[in-house]
Design a protein around this motif. Structure first.
Motif, PDB file in Angstrom:
ATOM      1  N   MET B 181     -38.192  40.443  -7.026  1.00 37.33           N
ATOM      2  CA  MET B 181     -39.081  41.597  -6.993  1.00 37.33           C
ATOM      3  C   MET B 181     -38.269  42.866  -6.680  1.00 37.33           C
ATOM      4  O   MET B 181     -37.074  42.801  -6.413  1.00 37.33           O
ATOM      5  N   ASP B 183     -37.938  44.724  -4.213  1.00 36.85           N
ATOM      6  CA  ASP B 183     -37.264  44.824  -2.918  1.00 36.85           C
ATOM      7  C   ASP B 183     -36.126  43.805  -2.804  1.00 36.85           C
ATOM      8  O   ASP B 183     -35.517  43.666  -1.749  1.00 36.85           O
ATOM      9  N   LEU B 202     -50.222  34.908  -9.648  1.00 37.89           N
ATOM     10  CA  LEU B 202     -49.010  35.724  -9.784  1.00 37.89           C
ATOM     11  C   LEU B 202     -48.203  35.323 -11.017  1.00 37.89           C
ATOM     12  O   LEU B 202     -47.483  36.151 -11.583  1.00 37.89           O
ATOM     13  N   LEU B 205     -49.594  37.276 -13.730  1.00 37.73           N
ATOM     14  CA  LEU B 205     -49.317  38.705 -13.534  1.00 37.73           C
ATOM     15  C   LEU B 205     -47.903  39.036 -14.011  1.00 37.73           C
ATOM     16  O   LEU B 205     -47.661  40.084 -14.616  1.00 37.73           O
ATOM     17  N   THR B 212     -41.196  44.936 -15.537  1.00 42.99           N
ATOM     18  CA  THR B 212     -41.567  46.124 -14.764  1.00 42.99           C
ATOM     19  C   THR B 212     -42.037  45.801 -13.348  1.00 42.99           C
ATOM     20  O   THR B 212     -42.205  46.700 -12.533  1.00 42.99           O
ATOM     21  N   LEU B 213     -42.266  44.510 -13.062  1.00 40.69           N
ATOM     22  CA  LEU B 213     -42.692  44.113 -11.712  1.00 40.69           C
ATOM     23  C   LEU B 213     -41.651  43.227 -11.034  1.00 40.69           C
ATOM     24  O   LEU B 213     -41.605  43.152  -9.803  1.00 40.69           O
ATOM     25  N   VAL B 447     -55.563  50.676 -12.815  1.00 36.38           N
ATOM     26  CA  VAL B 447     -55.371  49.479 -11.978  1.00 36.38           C
ATOM     27  C   VAL B 447     -53.942  48.951 -12.154  1.00 36.38           C
ATOM     28  O   VAL B 447     -53.271  48.584 -11.184  1.00 36.38           O
ATOM     29  N   MET B 448     -53.476  48.947 -13.411  1.00 31.67           N
ATOM     30  CA  MET B 448     -52.086  48.525 -13.640  1.00 31.67           C
ATOM     31  C   MET B 448     -51.109  49.415 -12.868  1.00 31.67           C
ATOM     32  O   MET B 448     -50.147  48.945 -12.267  1.00 31.67           O
ATOM     33  N   GLN B 450     -51.721  51.068 -10.127  1.00 30.49           N
ATOM     34  CA  GLN B 450     -51.824  50.772  -8.688  1.00 30.49           C
ATOM     35  C   GLN B 450     -50.971  49.550  -8.351  1.00 30.49           C
ATOM     36  O   GLN B 450     -50.276  49.515  -7.326  1.00 30.49           O
ATOM     37  N   ILE B 451     -51.034  48.538  -9.216  1.00 29.68           N
ATOM     38  CA  ILE B 451     -50.247  47.325  -8.977  1.00 29.68           C
ATOM     39  C   ILE B 451     -48.757  47.636  -9.074  1.00 29.68           C
ATOM     40  O   ILE B 451     -47.956  47.238  -8.218  1.00 29.68           O
ATOM     41  N   LYS B 452     -48.385  48.357 -10.124  1.00 31.49           N
ATOM     42  CA  LYS B 452     -46.979  48.735 -10.313  1.00 31.49           C
ATOM     43  C   LYS B 452     -46.471  49.503  -9.084  1.00 31.49           C
ATOM     44  O   LYS B 452     -45.393  49.217  -8.556  1.00 31.49           O
ATOM     45  N   ALA B 454     -47.636  49.485  -6.058  1.00 33.84           N
ATOM     46  CA  ALA B 454     -47.600  48.649  -4.845  1.00 33.84           C
ATOM     47  C   ALA B 454     -46.369  47.740  -4.840  1.00 33.84           C
ATOM     48  O   ALA B 454     -45.746  47.519  -3.797  1.00 33.84           O
ATOM     49  N   LEU B 455     -46.023  47.202  -6.002  1.00 31.71           N
ATOM     50  CA  LEU B 455     -44.942  46.212  -6.054  1.00 31.71           C
ATOM     51  C   LEU B 455     -43.584  46.852  -6.329  1.00 31.71           C
ATOM     52  O   LEU B 455     -42.553  46.232  -6.088  1.00 31.71           O
TER      53      LEU B 455
END
Lengths: 475, 475
Positions: B181, B183, B202, B205, B212-213, B447-448, B450-452, B454-455
């Motif tokens: 990920m 991080d 996941l 996802l 990109t994630l 929403v995508m 927001q997920i991008k 966040a991660l």
């Protein structure tokens, strides 16, 4: 799981009071706060305690769900989606109070596109209602979790059942959905194409999210053509291992079995007594094949040979509907038969899923554990998926027994995860299995928390479910 | 798409310089910055301009990928995963520079669990390599996007191909994966159970998230038993509509067709000339059936009847491997045949997917558009899924022609979305289709985002892909 392990959610009394007032004005008679109705909308199916919401909103449109969520968001009050309440892990409980959104009145079938084998429905449609409606179209919706659940609830818990081995689970059978998100916006996750590579798979993110990311208010589902012919039957095996080897060979050979159910010896004993049929008291497989007339006969014959090679048989099978129903009757009555093993007891149904190479070993170890702990707990499994259920018969008012069954379930979960499996194949996490998510997913739980926090920063969507209690707040 | 529509990513020169120094020290010869290697690791398959990374890290372990991502995260530098570079929408470009993580050396097959029909592999394994390896096990991995892509890349773009109608796409065939990920933490999304209801999905996802994630560094894939028998053949139809009706009836009847490919008249003309075979110059379906000896014969016969009822035929089919190969040869050579329609031109391949009831209409409208715009652009489709490809033959150095093809692709995307379809069934969004994501997903794009956010809060994971440019930063 000890009851103390339930994730606690603090009550926001002031916010709840404000929302109760707003929703009474908005929905009038369709907002109910009587104790009986509130308790019916909490968890009622197992020994997990009933935690009632403060009010129940009977919504009839996506816009009404949006209005409820917006009111709750404005006042930081929990919102819990409710279908018909057949979930098994405390999904519909309200540990911090709040509003139950009852979707059962949103039960319209909006479109059936026969040429595309899909349909668009509201979330309160039940699977029996849908199949009744489809009867004259030559199509059906295959997923059958046992209970006559709503399709919204089935999507939210990623349900499946006996014929997932052939048709997949809700994961594979939801083409797209509309969900009301935590900010009250409605999002539609896709269109009707059978496949798409366009962006993140929000459909699959919401399927199985148990109302913690959004409330499903519409579904587009895949349908199947009703098979030309069905054959089915029952086959005894000397041991779990022999039955399991037959399952593995059946799948490896690519026989497109529609159902392949494993029933253990104790369950067969109960079924034999209950259904007054001449079954052996040894592990059995119940099978069903879908296809052409010639195809279902060939499949059954091929399976019969596999069974024989593994020391099983005779495989009694038929293509005649009435006879098939009779052969399968015992399987359908398994739950009621089980209860006769301990009259007056309540059955706690739990499920795990392991790779099929480990199925016999996992079931055998679980049988040994049941014997050692002195429980009465028959086992039935969706063997083609490696998924099985244990029905622990217990007195839910005896705290010692509850604790014993909790220890048993905990050991079962840990055993399944250690065998590269999952602590739940189809029931979901809810409250009951939140304590095992970390053991199964490790740091994946942190990623789930990041997503939850991004999409529901106030933690109002079904709080206290899926994600285990954490000393650290989500970042 | 005009080139100006590519999402721009600002270069962080200072950070890039720092990371180049760190990775040279860490990876030595396995970190390359020569121009040729950098350009090979950018997009090279279409007219989308080549945007090279600043360096290429040839990683050999998950831990090395973690180290690269951590270095990039520390200095806010883009990281772009790279398999073999066969993607078609600019996925591997580096619009803001940064580091290409070449995973082709992570090509070990770690485990094959024949009883469970699954395997665990590194992401650089190609599909041909895997099937070569599996040959003696009686198993195969079905998904075939045409190119000999890496399985990591196929997962990242949610690839599929000709036999998705029977076996599904990468969405259905990845059991779990490990991803590094943003991080630098490695997350494994699941175990080996065939199904699970434990928490957010996941796996799904990350499948289709195009790097990109997270960067996929390990995959557990479902396998299939090699069918006992295969039959296949070719069937001409008087019109697209007739062919399409035959496809719909085949699917509705539940015939488990393994491939059902639609080829339009222009493509047939090219194939006829190229393969020197006696094909008609009308729309054709190429079919393949997998099953038992009796089963594949029955399937072919049933299809033949359906074709006849719809004015098609004769359906030439066989179960003999060599003859089947000959019948299918033209379909396999379709790409090379197409190029002969305009010698010297380059083919731009684009794809859309619509509900199958709209397939004939969408293909016909696209053919009319091609004629009106004066393009030469044959069409082949995975008809069972409603997915089709247009190969627009063009001179990529002629700006006017590029602009014309861009207009054509834009109209095609809009047409597919208007027919309740998707702007890409299997190629992915990358850079080329980011401009159409909002038209397809509406608020789902938020929403995508927001997920991008966040991660990947620093936006270092393959920036400038999937998500369209936005005036508003993600919230």
């Amino acid at each position: 799981m000890a009851l103390s392990d339930l994730v606690s959610v603090e009550r926001n009394e002031e916010g709840i009071a404000a929302v109760l007032g707003i929703l009474k004005l908005q929905l009038d008679e369709r907002f109910q706060t009587g104790q009986a109705i509130r308790e019916q909308h909490a968890h009622t199916t197992t020994y997990i305690p009933t935690q009632a919401p403060d009010g129940v909103a009977f919504c009839e449109t996506t816009e009404e769900v949006q209005a409820v969520v917006r009111a709750c968001a404005a006042h930081h009050v929990p919102v819990i989606a409710f279908g018909v309440g057949t979930s098994l892990e405390g999904h519909v409980n309200a540990p911090g109070g709040g509003i139950s959104v009852d979707l059962s009145r949103m039960n319209r079938i909006l479109a059936v596109n026969a040429e595309d084998l899909d349909c668009r429905i509201e979330p309160g449609v039940t699977r029996e209602q849908l199949n009744q409606y489809l009867r004259d179209t030559g199509l059906f919706f295959p997923i059958d979790p046992g209970a006559n659940a709503t399709l919204g609830g089935m999507a939210a818990t990623r349900a499946s059942g006996t014929n997932a081995v052939r048709y997949g689970t809700m994961r594979e059978n939801v083409l797209s959905l509309t969900a009301v998100m935590a900010d009250g916006e409605a999002v539609t996750t896709g269109k009707r194409a059978r496949k798409s590579s366009a962006g993140y798979d929000l459909t699959r993110l919401l399927v199985g999210s148990e109302g913690t990311l959004g409330i499903i208010t519409e579904l587009t589902l895949k349908l199947q053509g009703i098979p030309q012919a069905i054959s089915g039957g029952v086959c005894p095996f000397p041991t779990l291992e022999a039955a399991s080897r037959a399952v593995i060979q059946t799948i490896q050979m690519g026989i497109p079995v529609a159902r392949i159910e494993l029933v253990n010896a104790l369950q067969m004993r109960a079924m034999k007594a209950y259904s007054k049929l001449d079954y052996p008291e040894s592990p059995c497989l119940f099978l069903e094949f879908h296809g052409s007339d010639a195809g279902v006969a060939e499949q059954a014959e091929t399976f019969g040979m596999i069974a024989e090679e593994n020391g099983g048989g005779p495989f009694l099978w038929t293509t005649v509907a009435e006879e098939r129903t009779k052969l399968w009757k015992a399987r359908h009555d398994a739950y009621w038969a089980s209860l006769t093993l301990r009259p007056g007891a309540k059955g706690l149904s739990t499920d795990v899923c392991v790779p099929i190479s480990r199925l016999a070993e996992c079931v055998a170890a679980t049988e040994a554990d049941i014997a050692e702990m002195g429980l009465i707990a028959p086992i039935v499994g969706h063997a083609g998926d490696g998924n099985f259920h244990v029905l622990a018969l217990m007195n839910p008012n005896d705290a010692g027994e509850v604790a014993l069954v909790e220890r048993f379930v905990a050991r079962l979960n840990v055993r399944a995860i250690a065998m590269e499996g999952t602590c739940t194949g189809e029931h979901g996490i809810g409250q009951g299995k939140a304590g095992f998510l970390r053991a199964e997913h490790g740091r994946g739980v942190d990623v789930m928390r990041q997503i939850k926090h991004a999409l529901d920063p106030l933690n109002i969507m079904n709080p206290g479910k899926i994600l285990p209690a954490s000393a650290n707040p989500p970042h």
